[in-house]
Design an enzyme around this catalytic site. Structure first.
Site, PDB file in Angstrom:
ATOM      1  N   SER A 100       0.817  -1.213   0.000  1.00  0.00           N
ATOM      2  CA  SER A 100       0.000   0.000   0.000  1.00  0.00           C
ATOM      3  C   SER A 100       0.846   1.256   0.000  1.00  0.00           C
ATOM      4  CB  SER A 100      -0.869   0.019   1.263  1.00  0.00           C
ATOM      5  OG  SER A 100      -1.713  -1.089   1.308  1.00  0.00           O
ATOM      6  N   HIS A 110      -1.182  -2.689  -7.085  1.00  0.00           N
ATOM      7  CA  HIS A 110      -1.937  -2.358  -5.875  1.00  0.00           C
ATOM      8  C   HIS A 110      -3.438  -2.513  -6.118  1.00  0.00           C
ATOM      9  CE1 HIS A 110      -3.207   0.919  -2.793  1.00  0.00           C
ATOM     10  NE2 HIS A 110      -3.168  -0.263  -2.220  1.00  0.00           N
TER      11      HIS A 110
HETATM   12  P1  NAD Z   1      -3.985  -9.476   6.262  1.00  0.00           P
HETATM   13  O1  NAD Z   1      -3.543  -9.210   7.650  1.00  0.00           O
HETATM   14  O2  NAD Z   1      -5.413  -9.815   5.990  1.00  0.00           O
HETATM   15  O3  NAD Z   1      -3.092 -10.628   5.578  1.00  0.00           O
HETATM   16  C1  NAD Z   1      -1.705 -10.642   5.622  1.00  0.00           C
HETATM   17  C2  NAD Z   1      -1.278 -12.083   5.436  1.00  0.00           C
HETATM   18  O4  NAD Z   1       0.155 -12.104   5.314  1.00  0.00           O
HETATM   19  C3  NAD Z   1      -1.667 -12.979   6.606  1.00  0.00           C
HETATM   20  O5  NAD Z   1      -2.384 -14.111   6.143  1.00  0.00           O
HETATM   21  C4  NAD Z   1      -0.304 -13.362   7.185  1.00  0.00           C
HETATM   22  O6  NAD Z   1      -0.293 -14.666   7.763  1.00  0.00           O
HETATM   23  C5  NAD Z   1       0.570 -13.282   5.942  1.00  0.00           C
HETATM   24  N1  NAD Z   1       1.985 -13.268   6.263  1.00  0.00           N
HETATM   25  C6  NAD Z   1       2.624 -12.637   7.275  1.00  0.00           C
HETATM   26  N2  NAD Z   1       3.937 -12.958   7.267  1.00  0.00           N
HETATM   27  C7  NAD Z   1       4.139 -13.802   6.216  1.00  0.00           C
HETATM   28  C8  NAD Z   1       5.258 -14.501   5.705  1.00  0.00           C
HETATM   29  N3  NAD Z   1       6.449 -14.413   6.288  1.00  0.00           N
HETATM   30  N4  NAD Z   1       5.090 -15.294   4.620  1.00  0.00           N
HETATM   31  C9  NAD Z   1       3.881 -15.417   4.040  1.00  0.00           C
HETATM   32  N5  NAD Z   1       2.777 -14.782   4.493  1.00  0.00           N
HETATM   33  C10 NAD Z   1       2.901 -13.998   5.564  1.00  0.00           C
HETATM   34  O7  NAD Z   1      -3.567  -8.152   5.428  1.00  0.00           O
HETATM   35  P2  NAD Z   1      -4.135  -7.632   4.017  1.00  0.00           P
HETATM   36  O8  NAD Z   1      -5.178  -6.605   4.290  1.00  0.00           O
HETATM   37  O9  NAD Z   1      -4.456  -8.798   3.173  1.00  0.00           O
HETATM   38  O10 NAD Z   1      -2.860  -6.847   3.453  1.00  0.00           O
HETATM   39  C11 NAD Z   1      -1.841  -7.515   2.738  1.00  0.00           C
HETATM   40  C12 NAD Z   1      -1.083  -6.520   1.894  1.00  0.00           C
HETATM   41  O11 NAD Z   1      -1.998  -5.857   0.994  1.00  0.00           O
HETATM   42  C13 NAD Z   1      -0.373  -5.403   2.669  1.00  0.00           C
HETATM   43  O12 NAD Z   1       0.811  -5.057   2.017  1.00  0.00           O
HETATM   44  C14 NAD Z   1      -1.372  -4.256   2.562  1.00  0.00           C
HETATM   45  O13 NAD Z   1      -0.781  -2.994   2.719  1.00  0.00           O
HETATM   46  C15 NAD Z   1      -1.893  -4.452   1.158  1.00  0.00           C
HETATM   47  N6  NAD Z   1      -3.212  -3.861   0.869  1.00  0.00           N
HETATM   48  C16 NAD Z   1      -4.195  -3.917   1.785  1.00  0.00           C
HETATM   49  C17 NAD Z   1      -5.424  -3.360   1.482  1.00  0.00           C
HETATM   50  C18 NAD Z   1      -6.557  -3.414   2.484  1.00  0.00           C
HETATM   51  O14 NAD Z   1      -7.562  -2.728   2.293  1.00  0.00           O
HETATM   52  N7  NAD Z   1      -6.463  -4.210   3.538  1.00  0.00           N
HETATM   53  C19 NAD Z   1      -5.665  -2.755   0.250  1.00  0.00           C
HETATM   54  C20 NAD Z   1      -4.619  -2.742  -0.698  1.00  0.00           C
HETATM   55  C21 NAD Z   1      -3.386  -3.293  -0.370  1.00  0.00           C
END
Ligand code: NAD
Length: 284
Positions: A119, A140
């Site tokens: 993000s 993204h």
């Molecule tokens: P989330 O907390 O739902 O999921 C993150 C996942 O990453 C978890 O399942 C966790 O177990 C996994 N993880 C952590 N360490 C790891 C490792 N060493 N190896 C493999 N997997 C690992 O978070 P999310 O909302 O899915 O966000 C994920 C990414 O997407 C982030 O970079 C975030 O900034 C980005 N993002 C999020 C959104 C949003 O609205 N939530 C929108 C766009 C982008």
């Protein structure tokens, strides 16, 4: 380049959504998280999300099954070796993403493109962890991925045209509309969204109004589909705080400092919808 198999690393809410849309578009998907059990939990979440669409008559049961069959859960990064395109969607943490890209670079074939769904974190810096910085790109997606139409593409300084064009073509095959941002903290969308959410947090902590009043004000006063505090709960307050900290540190302007109420909610583990409690209570 012809893409057959897409690796999705991180099976949380974003990785699950990305795996779903890729499988629905006909790609083979390899889904990994910290271990096999977490990847399988992610796939179960996809099943649940698609079952709701089936129940509403928006998706055929057979199409759901076909998409699920194209998603293979694997045990960590070694299981992703066969992919020709990887999308990393693990937790928003700089050191973690650096480490994951070093590992992806070791495991995937030399022609594979490595994309990150970060993000806010610099694509150039992530690419510099690898032996293929020309093949590293920001992709993204928005949350929830199957519903939101936008993908923001970000080129790192060394990202080459072939990588950018292949990523754009993939995003379009997934049914998305593409915008392109420079590699700058928060890119376009979060450069604008996170200060809005953070200002709503300041309004809450200063007692301007209740969470409901703030959200209703923005929904009905500005015609936003969701209020900023409810949206923060949907994104995940940990993710919002991580982005705010990147904006503050990298842009060096105190106007981006995170509101204490946001930091304290994260410290308490009240991370939003994904844990059942954030600015609102989702447990009932
Ligand atoms: P989330 O907390 O739902 O999921 C993150 C996942 O990453 C978890 O399942 C966790 O177990 C996994 N993880 C952590 N360490 C790891 C490792 N060493 N190896 C493999 N997997 C690992 O978070 P999310 O909302 O899915 O966000 C994920 C990414 O997407 C982030 O970079 C975030 O900034 C980005 N993002 C999020 C959104 C949003 O609205 N939530 C929108 C766009 C982008």
């Amino acid at each position: 380049m012809s893409i057959q198999t897409i690796a999705v690393l991180g099976a949380g809410q974003m990785g699950g959504g990305i795996a779903q849309v890729a499988a629905q578009a006909g790609y083979q998907v390899l889904l990994a998280d910290v271990d096999l059990a977490r990847a399988e939990a992610g796939k179960a979440g996809i099943d649940k999300f698609m079952s709701k669409a089936v129940a509403k008559g928006k998706l055929a049961e057979a199409d759901k099954q076909a998409a699920l069959e194209r998603i293979t859960c694997v045990d960590g990064i070694p299981g992703l070796a066969k992919a020709d395109f990887a999308i990393e969607a693990a937790t928003e943490n700089i050191e973690l993403k650096k480490k994951l890209f070093r590992q992806l670079d070791e495991v995937l074939g030399p022609d594979a493109i490595l994309a990150t769904n970060t993000s806010s974190i610099s694509i150039t810096m992530i690419g510099a962890q690898t032996s293929r910085p020309t093949k590293v790109v920001g992709m993204h997606f928005m949350n929830p991925v199957p519903i939101m139409k936008l993908v923001e593409l970000i080129r790192g300084l060394p990202t080459d045209d072939a990588t950018y064009e292949a990523t754009r073509a993939l995003a379009e095959k997934l049914g998305k509309t593409v915008i392109t941002s420079k590699d700058s903290p928060g890119f376009i969308v979060n450069r604008i969204l996170i200060p809005l959410i953070n200002e709503a947090c300041f309004a809450l902590q200063e007692g301007l109004g209740s969470a409901e009043d703030i959200d209703t004000g923005i929904k009905l006063g500005l015609n936003h589909p969701m209020g900023p505090l409810a949206l923060a709960d949907l994104i995940g307050l940990d993710t919002c705080l991580a982005i705010a900290d990147v904006l503050h540190r990298e842009l060096g302007d105190d106007k981006y400092r995170a509101a204490n109420v946001l930091r304290m909610h994260v410290a308490a583990g009240w991370l939003g919808r994904k844990v059942g409690r954030g600015f609102y209570d989702y447990s009932k």
